[in-house]
Design a protein around this motif. Structure first.
Motif, PDB file in Angstrom:
ATOM      1  N   ALA A   1       0.526  -1.709  -0.372  1.00 52.30           N
ATOM      2  CA  ALA A   1      -0.252  -0.249   0.120  1.00 52.30           C
ATOM      3  C   ALA A   1       0.992   0.910  -0.120  1.00 52.30           C
ATOM      4  O   ALA A   1       0.453   2.600  -0.640  1.00 52.30           O
ATOM      5  N   ALA A   2       2.006   0.910   0.635  1.00 49.37           N
ATOM      6  CA  ALA A   2       2.741   2.609   0.709  1.00 49.37           C
ATOM      7  C   ALA A   2       3.497   2.514  -0.539  1.00 49.37           C
ATOM      8  O   ALA A   2       3.813   4.141  -0.518  1.00 49.37           O
ATOM      9  N   PHE A   3       3.536   1.060  -1.126  1.00 51.43           N
ATOM     10  CA  PHE A   3       4.706   1.336  -2.501  1.00 51.43           C
ATOM     11  C   PHE A   3       3.834   1.979  -3.334  1.00 51.43           C
ATOM     12  O   PHE A   3       4.034   3.029  -4.052  1.00 51.43           O
ATOM     13  N   SER A   4       2.406   1.765  -3.500  1.00 51.17           N
ATOM     14  CA  SER A   4       1.343   1.961  -4.554  1.00 51.17           C
ATOM     15  C   SER A   4       1.146   3.851  -4.333  1.00 51.17           C
ATOM     16  O   SER A   4       1.111   4.161  -5.131  1.00 51.17           O
ATOM     17  N   ALA A   5       1.219   4.293  -3.013  1.00 52.40           N
ATOM     18  CA  ALA A   5       0.596   5.529  -2.734  1.00 52.40           C
ATOM     19  C   ALA A   5       2.326   6.509  -2.831  1.00 52.40           C
ATOM     20  O   ALA A   5       2.390   7.799  -3.021  1.00 52.40           O
ATOM     21  N   GLY A   6       3.290   5.650  -2.958  1.00 51.41           N
ATOM     22  CA  GLY A   6       4.979   6.361  -3.659  1.00 51.41           C
ATOM     23  C   GLY A   6       5.334   6.346  -2.239  1.00 51.41           C
ATOM     24  O   GLY A   6       6.301   7.440  -2.223  1.00 51.41           O
ATOM     25  N   ARG A   7       5.224   6.427  -1.596  1.00 50.38           N
ATOM     26  CA  ARG A   7       5.403   6.114   0.124  1.00 50.38           C
ATOM     27  C   ARG A   7       6.615   4.780  -0.077  1.00 50.38           C
ATOM     28  O   ARG A   7       6.941   4.080   0.797  1.00 50.38           O
ATOM     29  N   PHE A   8       8.047   5.530  -0.731  1.00 51.98           N
ATOM     30  CA  PHE A   8       8.571   4.430  -0.888  1.00 51.98           C
ATOM     31  C   PHE A   8       9.820   3.699   0.482  1.00 51.98           C
ATOM     32  O   PHE A   8       9.763   2.725   1.005  1.00 51.98           O
TER      33      PHE A   8
END
Length: 578
Positions: free
Chosen positions: A11-18
């Motif tokens: 979920a964090a990856f998809s939101a750009g919170r790498f």
């Protein structure tokens, strides 16, 4: 716990919170250090942060754990590209294509790496506009992560524009009039252009939380060497525009179906999902969602039909394995609900097992275990037949009379499978085990007999006999006395009491051989009850008084509890009264 951390990382990856994504994937790796997908996901997150050394380490770990997984080589190639190691990247992509020759992502990565390698060997030229923002694997990750550009990756003409700029950034001026390109530039340069429209946002699945797909890089069409092409005719552009509009319309229908499903308005939800399927047959979530509604409505045949179609279509389209697993799990759930006999559970179990080969989901595993347990319980119920059980018991009795004890045990065992609640069969089999010298098995059957029917005197005679043969005379005496409470006139129980008292008295008189005494003492010391008596401080004092103060010892014997414990020690040969 590992799956939960992985889901948060996705979920964090998809939101750009790498950065956040790498932390969650690291937590998941600590919990499941042999899961290759977790290293693959963290490699992608590190690449998006331009931490290519860390990305390379995770990519190498991925292919080390799962050398036959093509996506691992895609991660490896991307990390090498980020580090400028184009020859190593080319080798990685080629290795992946050996495993999966039709993988478009690997083909595109190979073409881009080869092009980048050629450029790195060519003489320096004037810098292209916007520098190298269209180079490197992070390009696709950024466009995928941002909701305003994610939808463009499903549009072939936009993907071709990006691929052309990867090959020749000097062509930028050709595409600046396209609003989509301006939006992409804003994302790649971290410049705020505009907020995404609702139509560009992803829609969650019904019934189950949507799973982010950090493992899946965008898979553009394969790169090709530039060659002159005629200008497309207006009708082609019109068809592409119509296809985009149909997909957008299908997503809106799905969203409306989701809302209706949550309100339990199943008929309306079916209508919206059906419209979505007709508009776009390349998204199997429409079918799995409609199957979920049919399941709620009890329309099991329709549900199974949609699940089968979703699996078939998903494999044709090479859809996400988790979506295929979801369809198989839903089919298994439906088949389990339809089951009326043990055999009906077999196709449900098969569906769950297939789902687990696609994706190891804990919920699916639980459903598989439940189905297997329900099948076993039904098999036992279906096998139940008191009449056949009586026939097997009679055959066992005949074998017992002929002293064919092993054959008798087999018949009694079969009788218990047919009717496991008959205390007579346990009593009879206990007698067989006693004849065969299998005392622990005989004792277990005798105790089961008493448990099923405490008024059945045979259970006490069987148990007492086993204990007597094991030379546990005090325990056998207790068993016979307990049986006499249920049947005071039972001669067999009375005889058992008499035999036990005789043996206990022989021990008290010391009228047994030293070998027998040693054997009984060794056996008694292994008895937990004897061990507890000897470890009791009060009883240790009583035993001391017997040796040093006989007068005081006589007072102890007036206490029934103490007397009972002393008698157990005497029976076990630990204490001798003279």
């Amino acid at each position: 716990m590992a799956e939960e951390a992985k889901a948060k990382g996705n979920a964090a990856f998809s939101a750009g919170r790498f950065e956040e994504a790498t932390r969650f994937f690291s937590e998941a790796i600590d919990l499941a250090p042999t899961n290759h997908v977790l290293y693959s996901n963290r490699s992608a997150a590190y690449a998006s942060l331009h931490k290519y050394n860390e990305s390379l380490v995770d990519a190498k770990k991925t292919v080390e754990i799962k050398p036959d997984w093509s996506k691992g080589y895609s991660r490896l190639g991307a990390a090498h590209v980020g580090l400028g190691s184009f020859d190593e990247a080319i080798a990685a992509y080629k290795k992946g294509l050996e495993l999966d020759p039709n993988n478009e992502a690997l083909k595109s990565g190979l073409a881009d790496s080869q092009s980048a390698a050629s450029r790195s060997r060519a003489p320096p030229s004037s810098a292209p506009p916007f520098g190298n923002i269209f180079q490197g694997p992070e390009l696709w990750a950024k466009l995928t992560a941002d909701p305003s550009t994610r939808g463009y990756l499903q549009q072939p003409d936009f993907v071709k524009m990006i691929q052309d700029l990867q090959r020749n950034p000097n062509n930028m001026s050709m595409y600046l009039a396209d609003q989509r390109m301006m939006q992409a530039l804003g994302v790649l340069l971290n410049i705020k252009m505009r907020s995404p429209s609702p139509g560009e946002m992803e829609v969650p699945e019904t019934e189950e939380e949507a799973e982010a797909e950090s493992e899946k890089q965008p898979e553009p069409e394969p790169s090709k060497q530039p060659e002159p092409e005629p200008e497309p005719e207006p009708v082609v552009l019109s068809e592409e525009k119509e296809a985009r509009e149909r997909k957008a319309h299908a997503q809106k229908e799905k969203e409306a179906g989701n809302a209706a499903y949550k309100k339990k308005d199943f008929e309306t939800a079916i209508q919206h999902y059906t419209e979505a399927v007709e508009l776009d047959d390349e998204d199997i979530s429409f079918l799995t969602n409609r199957a979920a509604v049919y399941l709620e409505m009890g329309k099991y045949e329709e549900c199974i039909k949609d699940c089968d179609k979703a699996v078939e279509r998903g494999r044709e389209l090479r859809s996400d394995f988790k979506m295929v697993a979801r369809a198989l799990t839903r089919k298994g759930t439906t088949l389990a609900k339809m089951a009326k006999c043990s055999k009906d559970y077999e196709p449900a179990i098969e569906a769950f097992q297939k789902a687990l080969t696609e994706h190891r989901n804990p919920d699916t595993l639980k459903k598989l275990n439940d189905a297997e347990r329900a099948k076993k319980e039904l098999e036992q119920q279906e096998y139940f037949d008191p009449q056949l059980a009586d026939e097997e018991r009679e055959e066992g009795n005949e074998c017992f009379k002929q002293q064919k004890y092993p054959e008798a045990v087999r018949h009694y065992t079969q009788a218990l499978r047919r009717n496991p609640k008959d205390p007579r069969v346990y009593s009879n089999r206990a007698a067989c085990y006693t004849k065969l010298g299998a005392m622990p098995e005989g004792l277990k059957d005798a105790e089961k007999c008493i448990e099923l029917d405490p008024t059945f005197s045979k259970g006490y005679t069987r148990k007492g006999a086993v204990q007597f043969f094991m030379k546990e005379y005090d325990k056998a005496l207790e068993t016979y006395q307990e049986g006499l409470k249920q049947d005071p006139n039972n001669q067999e129980l009375r005889d058992g009491v008499r035999r036990c008292i005789e043996q206990i008295n022989k021990t008290n008189r010391g009228d047994i051989s030293p070998e027998e005494l040693k054997e009984r003492q060794a056996k008694g010391m292994q008895d937990p009850e004897i061990q507890n008596i000897l470890s009791d401080p009060i009883m240790r004092q009583v035993l001391t008084d017997f040796q040093e103060n006989p007068g005081s010892a006589q007072e102890h014997l007036k206490n029934p509890q103490v007397m009972n414990k002393i008698q157990k020690l005497v029976s076990a040969g630990i204490v001798q009264l003279k």
